[in-house]
Design a protein around this motif. Structure first.
Motif, PDB file in Angstrom:
ATOM      1  N   UNK A   1       0.844  -1.190   0.000  1.00 29.18           N
ATOM      2  CA  UNK A   1       0.000   0.000   0.000  1.00 29.18           C
ATOM      3  C   UNK A   1       0.887   1.250   0.000  1.00 29.18           C
ATOM      4  N   UNK A   2       0.469   2.263  -0.790  1.00 28.45           N
ATOM      5  CA  UNK A   2       1.216   3.507  -0.922  1.00 28.45           C
ATOM      6  C   UNK A   2       0.274   4.684  -0.677  1.00 28.45           C
ATOM      7  N   UNK A   3       0.649   5.558   0.251  1.00 25.17           N
ATOM      8  CA  UNK A   3      -0.123   6.771   0.537  1.00 25.17           C
ATOM      9  C   UNK A   3       0.719   7.973   0.129  1.00 25.17           C
ATOM     10  N   UNK A   4       0.196   8.769  -0.805  1.00 21.21           N
ATOM     11  CA  UNK A   4       0.923   9.920  -1.337  1.00 21.21           C
ATOM     12  C   UNK A   4       0.304  11.226  -0.855  1.00 21.21           C
ATOM     13  N   UNK A   5       1.157  12.197  -0.533  1.00 23.80           N
ATOM     14  CA  UNK A   5       0.687  13.538  -0.192  1.00 23.80           C
ATOM     15  C   UNK A   5       1.786  14.523  -0.534  1.00 23.80           C
ATOM     16  N   UNK A   6       1.617  15.233  -1.641  1.00 21.23           N
ATOM     17  CA  UNK A   6       2.677  16.105  -2.128  1.00 21.23           C
ATOM     18  C   UNK A   6       2.069  17.202  -2.984  1.00 21.23           C
ATOM     19  N   UNK A   7       2.767  18.340  -3.086  1.00 23.40           N
ATOM     20  CA  UNK A   7       2.280  19.373  -3.989  1.00 23.40           C
ATOM     21  C   UNK A   7       2.523  20.803  -3.537  1.00 23.40           C
ATOM     22  N   UNK A   8       2.556  21.051  -2.230  1.00 23.48           N
ATOM     23  CA  UNK A   8       2.808  22.421  -1.777  1.00 23.48           C
ATOM     24  C   UNK A   8       4.174  22.908  -2.254  1.00 23.48           C
ATOM     25  N   UNK A   9       5.161  22.013  -2.241  1.00 19.26           N
ATOM     26  CA  UNK A   9       6.486  22.367  -2.752  1.00 19.26           C
ATOM     27  C   UNK A   9       6.471  22.693  -4.233  1.00 19.26           C
ATOM     28  N   UNK A  10       5.537  22.097  -4.969  1.00 22.73           N
ATOM     29  CA  UNK A  10       5.400  22.425  -6.390  1.00 22.73           C
ATOM     30  C   UNK A  10       4.989  23.882  -6.559  1.00 22.73           C
ATOM     31  N   UNK A  11       4.063  24.328  -5.697  1.00 22.63           N
ATOM     32  CA  UNK A  11       3.580  25.707  -5.763  1.00 22.63           C
ATOM     33  C   UNK A  11       4.684  26.682  -5.378  1.00 22.63           C
ATOM     34  N   UNK A  12       5.364  26.419  -4.266  1.00 18.79           N
ATOM     35  CA  UNK A  12       6.394  27.353  -3.794  1.00 18.79           C
ATOM     36  C   UNK A  12       7.611  27.395  -4.711  1.00 18.79           C
ATOM     37  N   UNK A  13       7.869  26.304  -5.427  1.00 20.41           N
ATOM     38  CA  UNK A  13       9.026  26.275  -6.333  1.00 20.41           C
ATOM     39  C   UNK A  13       8.708  26.820  -7.721  1.00 20.41           C
ATOM     40  N   UNK A  14       7.446  27.119  -7.990  1.00 22.42           N
ATOM     41  CA  UNK A  14       7.068  27.651  -9.290  1.00 22.42           C
ATOM     42  C   UNK A  14       6.860  26.604 -10.365  1.00 22.42           C
ATOM     43  N   UNK A  15       6.725  25.347  -9.986  1.00 21.30           N
ATOM     44  CA  UNK A  15       6.487  24.291 -10.969  1.00 21.30           C
ATOM     45  C   UNK A  15       5.159  24.532 -11.685  1.00 21.30           C
TER      46      UNK A  15
ATOM     47  N   UNK B   1      -6.216  25.464  -6.887  1.00 23.06           N
ATOM     48  CA  UNK B   1      -6.202  25.031  -8.284  1.00 23.06           C
ATOM     49  C   UNK B   1      -5.460  23.709  -8.445  1.00 23.06           C
ATOM     50  N   UNK B   2      -4.328  23.567  -7.759  1.00 23.06           N
ATOM     51  CA  UNK B   2      -3.580  22.309  -7.841  1.00 23.06           C
ATOM     52  C   UNK B   2      -4.342  21.170  -7.175  1.00 23.06           C
ATOM     53  N   UNK B   3      -5.041  21.473  -6.085  1.00 25.46           N
ATOM     54  CA  UNK B   3      -5.848  20.445  -5.423  1.00 25.46           C
ATOM     55  C   UNK B   3      -6.910  19.905  -6.368  1.00 25.46           C
ATOM     56  N   UNK B   4      -7.555  20.786  -7.112  1.00 21.34           N
ATOM     57  CA  UNK B   4      -8.555  20.339  -8.084  1.00 21.34           C
ATOM     58  C   UNK B   4      -7.908  19.511  -9.185  1.00 21.34           C
ATOM     59  N   UNK B   5      -6.713  19.904  -9.622  1.00 23.31           N
ATOM     60  CA  UNK B   5      -6.011  19.142 -10.652  1.00 23.31           C
ATOM     61  C   UNK B   5      -5.646  17.753 -10.135  1.00 23.31           C
ATOM     62  N   UNK B   6      -5.156  17.666  -8.898  1.00 20.95           N
ATOM     63  CA  UNK B   6      -4.827  16.365  -8.324  1.00 20.95           C
ATOM     64  C   UNK B   6      -6.076  15.495  -8.197  1.00 20.95           C
ATOM     65  N   UNK B   7      -7.178  16.107  -7.770  1.00 26.11           N
ATOM     66  CA  UNK B   7      -8.420  15.350  -7.656  1.00 26.11           C
ATOM     67  C   UNK B   7      -8.847  14.795  -9.009  1.00 26.11           C
ATOM     68  N   UNK B   8      -8.639  15.565 -10.065  1.00 22.00           N
ATOM     69  CA  UNK B   8      -8.999  15.120 -11.407  1.00 22.00           C
ATOM     70  C   UNK B   8      -8.111  13.960 -11.860  1.00 22.00           C
ATOM     71  N   UNK B   9      -6.804  14.073 -11.607  1.00 24.03           N
ATOM     72  CA  UNK B   9      -5.880  12.988 -11.964  1.00 24.03           C
ATOM     73  C   UNK B   9      -6.285  11.691 -11.260  1.00 24.03           C
TER      74      UNK B   9
END
Length: 282
Positions: free
Chosen positions: A160-174, A216-224
């Protein structure tokens, strides 16, 4: 930003109820918002994934950025995931950044420790690992998850794999497209290998401009996740207007990571939004 008219409310307020202790698990100060799962809205994972073409390989670090969010790879049908009868030997790995690591929690539990504490079950022999790394982006997770997770799954009959990532994407300008692509690649690689995946969404900050990007990224992750039938827990909307969450951030030394109460709120959301169903626990 997309229209919110179809989302529905996810919380109700009980101003006069007695105050409960925080502790491990779903105990909250009842003078603040309580979460419900009556109307998960657009963040609910799709019941069945749409059949599409195989996933594209992850782009190299020097490759050009995808032009648009639609560039994230199509879902490839995953290997069949089965749950064994009797006592299940489960290896569960949490991968993410500082929130996953539980940075700032004086109890040293974070949301991961609280969730693991509430996941003990007579039918499960659980081995859990927290692989949160402060400062990680989704690109960092793409680069390290396989090498770090597979040795820890060795000998386990259920992975089992639990993922939680993305705030660093926002702060880094990804870019949004690159962040989507990174998440999609990890999900596809894991599910195609017969690994059960669960995704915990982004949490709000005290900064309004950053919150617009996080939402906006949360909605994108939810869509993926929805396209792949993978459970996604929306942490942004319930916490964006939650008094205790905001107070915890404001009181923290860096005003970015919560304390004991805030991590308890994340744990509650995880435990009450598909966790037991994902683990096939009654």
């Amino acid at each position: 930003m997309s229209d919110r008219s179809d989302r529905g409310d996810t919380a109700e307020t009980h101003p006069d109820a007695p105050r409960e202790p925080y502790g491990v698990g779903p105990a909250y100060p009842s003078s603040h918002t309580r979460f419900t799962t009556d109307n998960p809205g657009r963040y609910a994972a799709a019941a069945t994934p749409e059949p599409t073409a195989p996933a594209a390989p992850a782009a190299s670090s020097d490759a050009p950025e995808p032009a648009a969010p639609a560039a994230d790879p199509y879902y490839a049908p995953s290997a069949e995931f089965t749950v064994a009868d009797g006592i299940r030997d489960v290896g569960m790995i949490f991968v993410g950044a500082s929130m996953t690591a539980g940075y700032g929690d004086p109890k040293g539990l974070g949301w991961v420790g609280r969730v693991v504490a509430r996941t003990q079950h007579p039918d499960i022999d659980l081995t859990a690992y927290n692989l949160g790394v402060r400062g990680n982006t989704s690109a960092d997770v793409v680069a390290r998850w396989g090498a770090e997770c597979h040795p820890r799954w060795k000998g386990r009959s259920e992975r089992r794999l639990v993922l939680s990532v993305g705030t660093g994407d926002v702060t880094s300008g990804m870019t949004m497209a690159r962040s989507r692509l990174n998440l999609a690649n990890v999900l596809d690689e894991a599910t195609n290998a017969g690994i059960g995946v669960f995704v915990v969404g982004l949490t709000p900050t005290l900064d309004a401009e950053m919150n617009r990007k996080i939402e906006a990224l949360a909605e994108a992750q939810a869509d993926v996740c929805s396209r792949r039938g993978i459970t996604y827990v929306d942490c942004y909307r319930p916490l964006a207007t939650h008094d205790q969450w905001m107070a915890d951030l404001a009181a923290s030394p860096d005003r970015a990571h919560p304390g004991q109460a805030g991590y308890g709120l994340i744990a509650w959301l995880v435990l009450h939004n598909g966790w037991n169903d994902w683990l096939s626990l009654s």
